[in-house]
Write a protein that holds these residues in place. Structure first.
Motif, PDB file in Angstrom:
ATOM      1  N   TRP A  86       4.386  -3.222 -54.475  1.00  0.00           N
ATOM      2  CA  TRP A  86       4.216  -3.824 -55.803  1.00  0.00           C
ATOM      3  C   TRP A  86       2.785  -3.657 -56.302  1.00  0.00           C
ATOM      4  N   SER A  87       2.641  -3.505 -57.597  1.00  0.00           N
ATOM      5  CA  SER A  87       1.303  -3.576 -58.178  1.00  0.00           C
ATOM      6  C   SER A  87       0.863  -5.044 -58.150  1.00  0.00           C
ATOM      7  N   PRO A  88      -0.451  -5.307 -58.104  1.00  0.00           N
ATOM      8  CA  PRO A  88      -0.923  -6.696 -58.002  1.00  0.00           C
ATOM      9  C   PRO A  88      -0.471  -7.580 -59.162  1.00  0.00           C
ATOM     10  N   ASP A  89      -0.228  -6.992 -60.333  1.00  0.00           N
ATOM     11  CA  ASP A  89       0.222  -7.817 -61.458  1.00  0.00           C
ATOM     12  C   ASP A  89       1.748  -7.905 -61.518  1.00  0.00           C
ATOM     13  N   GLY A  90       2.413  -7.311 -60.539  1.00  0.00           N
ATOM     14  CA  GLY A  90       3.865  -7.441 -60.474  1.00  0.00           C
ATOM     15  C   GLY A  90       4.636  -6.639 -61.493  1.00  0.00           C
ATOM     16  N   SER A  91       3.974  -5.800 -62.277  1.00  0.00           N
ATOM     17  CA  SER A  91       4.674  -5.104 -63.352  1.00  0.00           C
ATOM     18  C   SER A  91       5.304  -3.791 -62.912  1.00  0.00           C
ATOM     19  N   GLN A  92       4.875  -3.290 -61.767  1.00  0.00           N
ATOM     20  CA  GLN A  92       5.390  -2.000 -61.330  1.00  0.00           C
ATOM     21  C   GLN A  92       5.634  -1.971 -59.824  1.00  0.00           C
ATOM     22  N   LEU A  93       6.425  -0.970 -59.461  1.00  0.00           N
ATOM     23  CA  LEU A  93       6.560  -0.604 -58.054  1.00  0.00           C
ATOM     24  C   LEU A  93       6.111   0.838 -57.905  1.00  0.00           C
ATOM     25  N   ILE A  94       5.466   1.143 -56.813  1.00  0.00           N
ATOM     26  CA  ILE A  94       5.372   2.551 -56.429  1.00  0.00           C
ATOM     27  C   ILE A  94       6.273   2.733 -55.210  1.00  0.00           C
TER      28      ILE A  94
ATOM     29  N   GLN B 152      -1.965  18.003 -46.486  1.00  0.00           N
ATOM     30  CA  GLN B 152      -2.395  19.292 -47.007  1.00  0.00           C
ATOM     31  C   GLN B 152      -2.588  20.211 -45.820  1.00  0.00           C
ATOM     32  N   LYS B 153      -2.054  21.412 -45.930  1.00  0.00           N
ATOM     33  CA  LYS B 153      -2.152  22.407 -44.853  1.00  0.00           C
ATOM     34  C   LYS B 153      -1.658  21.827 -43.533  1.00  0.00           C
ATOM     35  N   GLY B 154      -0.572  21.101 -43.587  1.00  0.00           N
ATOM     36  CA  GLY B 154       0.037  20.616 -42.355  1.00  0.00           C
ATOM     37  C   GLY B 154      -0.636  19.414 -41.712  1.00  0.00           C
ATOM     38  N   GLN B 155      -1.726  18.922 -42.310  1.00  0.00           N
ATOM     39  CA  GLN B 155      -2.431  17.792 -41.702  1.00  0.00           C
ATOM     40  C   GLN B 155      -2.276  16.535 -42.563  1.00  0.00           C
ATOM     41  N   PHE B 156      -2.004  15.431 -41.881  1.00  0.00           N
ATOM     42  CA  PHE B 156      -1.811  14.178 -42.598  1.00  0.00           C
ATOM     43  C   PHE B 156      -3.108  13.402 -42.616  1.00  0.00           C
ATOM     44  N   HIS B 157      -3.556  13.046 -43.815  1.00  0.00           N
ATOM     45  CA  HIS B 157      -4.782  12.271 -43.945  1.00  0.00           C
ATOM     46  C   HIS B 157      -4.523  11.045 -44.790  1.00  0.00           C
ATOM     47  N   ILE B 158      -5.453  10.103 -44.702  1.00  0.00           N
ATOM     48  CA  ILE B 158      -5.430   8.978 -45.634  1.00  0.00           C
ATOM     49  C   ILE B 158      -6.191   9.424 -46.877  1.00  0.00           C
ATOM     50  N   ALA B 159      -5.600   9.158 -48.017  1.00  0.00           N
ATOM     51  CA  ALA B 159      -6.238   9.561 -49.272  1.00  0.00           C
ATOM     52  C   ALA B 159      -6.169   8.404 -50.256  1.00  0.00           C
ATOM     53  N   VAL B 160      -7.033   8.443 -51.252  1.00  0.00           N
ATOM     54  CA  VAL B 160      -7.012   7.436 -52.305  1.00  0.00           C
ATOM     55  C   VAL B 160      -6.924   8.153 -53.644  1.00  0.00           C
ATOM     56  N   GLN B 161      -6.070   7.630 -54.519  1.00  0.00           N
ATOM     57  CA  GLN B 161      -5.918   8.229 -55.840  1.00  0.00           C
ATOM     58  C   GLN B 161      -6.233   7.186 -56.894  1.00  0.00           C
ATOM     59  N   GLU B 162      -7.039   7.581 -57.869  1.00  0.00           N
ATOM     60  CA  GLU B 162      -7.343   6.680 -58.965  1.00  0.00           C
ATOM     61  C   GLU B 162      -6.205   6.730 -59.959  1.00  0.00           C
ATOM     62  N   MET B 163      -5.675   5.578 -60.315  1.00  0.00           N
ATOM     63  CA  MET B 163      -4.477   5.544 -61.144  1.00  0.00           C
ATOM     64  C   MET B 163      -4.740   6.101 -62.544  1.00  0.00           C
ATOM     65  N   GLU B 164      -5.894   5.793 -63.069  1.00  0.00           N
ATOM     66  CA  GLU B 164      -6.133   6.210 -64.447  1.00  0.00           C
ATOM     67  C   GLU B 164      -6.364   7.708 -64.567  1.00  0.00           C
TER      68      GLU B 164
ATOM     69  N   ARG C 168       0.047   2.400 -51.314  1.00  0.00           N
ATOM     70  CA  ARG C 168      -0.285   0.973 -51.374  1.00  0.00           C
ATOM     71  C   ARG C 168      -1.344   0.775 -52.454  1.00  0.00           C
ATOM     72  N   PHE C 169      -1.109  -0.190 -53.332  1.00  0.00           N
ATOM     73  CA  PHE C 169      -2.108  -0.494 -54.347  1.00  0.00           C
ATOM     74  C   PHE C 169      -3.308  -1.191 -53.720  1.00  0.00           C
ATOM     75  N   THR C 170      -4.504  -0.918 -54.242  1.00  0.00           N
ATOM     76  CA  THR C 170      -5.651  -1.766 -53.901  1.00  0.00           C
ATOM     77  C   THR C 170      -5.496  -3.069 -54.679  1.00  0.00           C
ATOM     78  N   SER C 171      -6.272  -4.086 -54.283  1.00  0.00           N
ATOM     79  CA  SER C 171      -6.031  -5.422 -54.833  1.00  0.00           C
ATOM     80  C   SER C 171      -6.345  -5.527 -56.321  1.00  0.00           C
ATOM     81  N   ASP C 172      -7.121  -4.611 -56.871  1.00  0.00           N
ATOM     82  CA  ASP C 172      -7.358  -4.666 -58.314  1.00  0.00           C
ATOM     83  C   ASP C 172      -6.432  -3.725 -59.068  1.00  0.00           C
ATOM     84  N   GLY C 173      -5.527  -3.077 -58.347  1.00  0.00           N
ATOM     85  CA  GLY C 173      -4.545  -2.232 -58.996  1.00  0.00           C
ATOM     86  C   GLY C 173      -5.062  -0.920 -59.544  1.00  0.00           C
TER      87      GLY C 173
END
Lengths: 461, 172
Positions: A316-324, A373-385, A359-364
């Motif tokens: 859930w997004s922190p404001d409850g308006s969406q799901l990813i 990427q290239k067969g390797q699994f990493h932790i990544a962060v994506q900016e929503m905007e 997973r959303f960060t707490s400020d959404g």
């Protein structure tokens, strides 16, 4: 910002490694299988700070070292080794500020502990600003207090660690303006033994890995722990009634268990709504895995996805308006976003051939995920905007990222020499901690929420 | 792309179920299935090798000795051609009586997230079930579950181990 800066171990860290490590060793060596914290990389720009052992703290030991460890683990502070300290004041009125300034200290934490009847203790700490203490004072003017923060507590001895974490958070917040996470808890699954003797455990420990407690144990798989927003319950997947795969909700204080989803097929991937009243679930009862929302009070089910593809890992997004959620409707697992208001779904991730466990960060504003990427699994962060994606880790099998409630650190599971361990990385990739377990395999960490009010610790003023 | 191929295969299997056309049965040259092999309870077979016609306990023994672990390519849930053939033996056994049951468990290798792998394991088990169903097994005879990546057959962390873990097992 350099997201993959490879910080070389600073000279200060090497120099202080001996004494600091010795201090850390004292409470890391433990006959039981507890998480051990090692800081593998750190900020070059970590702020110098000194945490002077509190006068009279021996009955509460370890105390000031817990504070030092918390601040050090945040990656933002570099504690001064004990043997470098020019003095051990217990009061700011008795400090030699020049001595500390010569060592480059900006802030010093001091305190004192006084025993009271019935195993109670009075604890007072002061956060002292060295430069304020050195400021020249106008003649006949009152010198400004160098104390930025001071508080007095009465505790029972058994709550010493709890109080130390609370003090760490107060200091962290004062000096950074950010919420501290020293008082939070982490949950994780550990597997002990092998094959016939395998046991799965759901464990809850302090954020620094200490005081683990076994919340549940089973001969069969436990997966996907998820904290309720108020921190009182954990939902998880249990294979206890194999071949059923069910979602259980356990109340931590009492250990009581409720089976909340036991439909035909898979019942898995629980995620709490921000108000704690609903769970997003993955159920395959209608033919293949889809996302549903379960109202915990009424048990009503609302179906969200209608696609033959695999749909799972809702959040859930922190404001409850969406799901990813993760779906492979486009051919490979990617993260999609569903808006409750409009009922529309759109794809969110486009880089790499696999994106999951969003997973959303707490400020959404961002989502953390597993990205391949290239067969390797990493932790990544994506900016929503902006949609910009940044990779945070560089080992090969990183998964199950869980973000701290202040958005600053991410706990995740990885493998070291084939063994399952937990690691943590800061949201900008600069600070890395590793938490190796001494026995068994540890995986699926879940970072608990900021506790509301700390029981057992009361300010006396 | 891969999803479309899977969909096509699934549709083909579904269609063959309805039209009575043994789409995959034609590959089997050792046993002659009747063309309307979908008739319940009256499948005629001739034995594999020199055993002649099998039924009852003999058929059960054969089914239990037949290969029951089927392997998949990475990220895929497509049943391999040679496995379609092997599954016929299982289907024959199950078609004998609707009270006979089988449990199909899907698995994955360790790569990827545990939850996605739980779903992928289920998809593999379902793919096997669908092949059996085109050959007469009734839905109610099969239990489909998944262990995802949680129960590897091989503990290693390289392709040779992973290949052994991407599997579905038919258990009686």
């Amino acid at each position: 910002m350099n997201y993959l800066a490879r910080e070389s171990v600073s000279k200060i860290w090497i120099a202080s490694a001996c004494s600091l490590a010795m201090t850390l060793m004292l409470f890391f060596s433990n006959p039981h299988a507890e998480l051990v914290i090692e800081i593998t990389r750190g900020y070059d720009s970590a702020r110098p700070i000194a945490i002077v052992p509190f006068e009279g703290e021996a009955p509460l030991d370890p105390f000031s070292s817990v504070i030092a460890n918390d601040l050090h683990r945040s990656g933002r502070f570099q504690p001064l080794p004990l043997d470098k300290m020019p003095e051990r004041p217990a009061r700011s009125s008795a400090m030699n500020f020049e001595g500390w300034q010569k060592l480059g200290m900006e802030h010093v934490i001091i305190g004192r502990v006084k025993p009271l009847p019935f195993q109670q203790f009075q604890v007072i700490f002061e956060l002292v600003d060295i430069y304020k203490g050195l400021k020249p004072v106008e003649p006949n003017a009152v010198p400004p207090s160098p104390v930025l923060l001071s508080q007095e507590f009465i505790i029972h001895a058994s709550n010493a660690r709890k109080l130390a974490h609370q003090i760490s958070d107060l200091i962290y917040e004062k000096l950074t303006g950010e919420q501290g996470i020293a008082s939070t808890k982490i949950a994780y699954v550990s597997m002990i033994g092998s094959k016939a003797t395998k046991e799965y455990r759901l464990e809850v420990a302090d954020a620094d890995g200490f005081s683990p407690r076994i919340a549940a144990r089973s001969a069969r798989t436990i997966m996907s722990p998820a904290w309720s927003p108020d921190g009182t319950r954990i939902a998880y997947v249990s294979f206890q009634k194999w071949p059923k795969v069910q979602v259980l909700v356990q109340t931590l204080a009492t250990g009581t268990l409720e089976t909340v989803a036991s439909y035909p097929g898979l019942n898995t991937a629980p995620a709490w709504s921000p108000d704690g009243k609903k769970l997003a679930l993955t159920l395959s009862k209608d033919g293949n895995t889809e996302i549903y929302i379960l109202d915990l009070a009424t048990k009503a089910l609302q179906r969200i996805t209608h696609d033959e593809a695999i749909e799972t890992e809702a959040n859930w997004s922190p404001d409850g308006s969406q799901l990813i959620f993760t779906s492979d409707r486009g051919g490979s697992p990617q993260i999609y976003q569903y808006h409750f208001a409009t009922g529309t779904t759109q794809r969110v991730t486009f880089e790499g051939d696999y994106n999951g466990r969003g997973r959303f960060t707490s400020d959404g504003s961002r989502i953390i995920m597993v990205n391949r990427q290239k067969g390797q699994f990493h932790i990544a962060v994506q900016e929503m905007e902006s949609g910009a994606l940044f990779t945070l880790t560089d080992s090969t099998f990183d998964e199950s990222p869980s973000v701290a409630p202040n958005g600053r650190m991410i706990l995740y599971a990885t493998k070291q020499q084939g063994k399952g361990v937990l690691s943590a990385v800061s949201i900008d990739g600069r600070v890395k901690l590793s938490l190796p377990l001494q026995e068994g395999q540890v995986r699926e960490p879940a970072w608990g929420p900021i506790p509301h009010g700390i029981s057992g610790v009361s300010p006396s003023l | 792309m891969q999803s479309n191929v899977v969909k096509l295969v699934v549709v083909a299997i579904m269609m063959s179920t309805f039209t009575g056309c043994a789409l995959f049965g034609k590959k089997d040259t050792t046993s002659s299935k009747t063309d309307d092999g979908q008739t319940q309870g009256s499948v005629e077979t001739s034995g594999i090798g020199e055993s002649g016609t099998l039924s009852g306990t003999a058929l059960e023994e054969q089914a239990k000795k037949t290969k029951n672990v089927f392997y998949f390519d990475f990220d895929k849930s497509i049943v391999k051609d040679e496995d379609q053939t092997v599954l016929q033996t299982h289907a024959q056994y199950l078609a004998e009586s609707s009270s006979k049951n089988a449990h199909i468990i899907g698995h994955t290798d360790e790569r990827g997230t545990p939850e996605y792998n739980l779903a992928l394991g289920e998809r593999r088990a379902k793919a096997i079930a669908e092949v059996l169903q085109t050959q007469g097994t009734k839905n109610g005879q099969l239990t489909i579950t998944s262990y995802g990546e949680e129960a590897p057959a091989a503990e290693g962390h390289d392709e040779s181990a992973w290949a052994l873990n991407r599997r579905a097992e038919v258990m009686y």
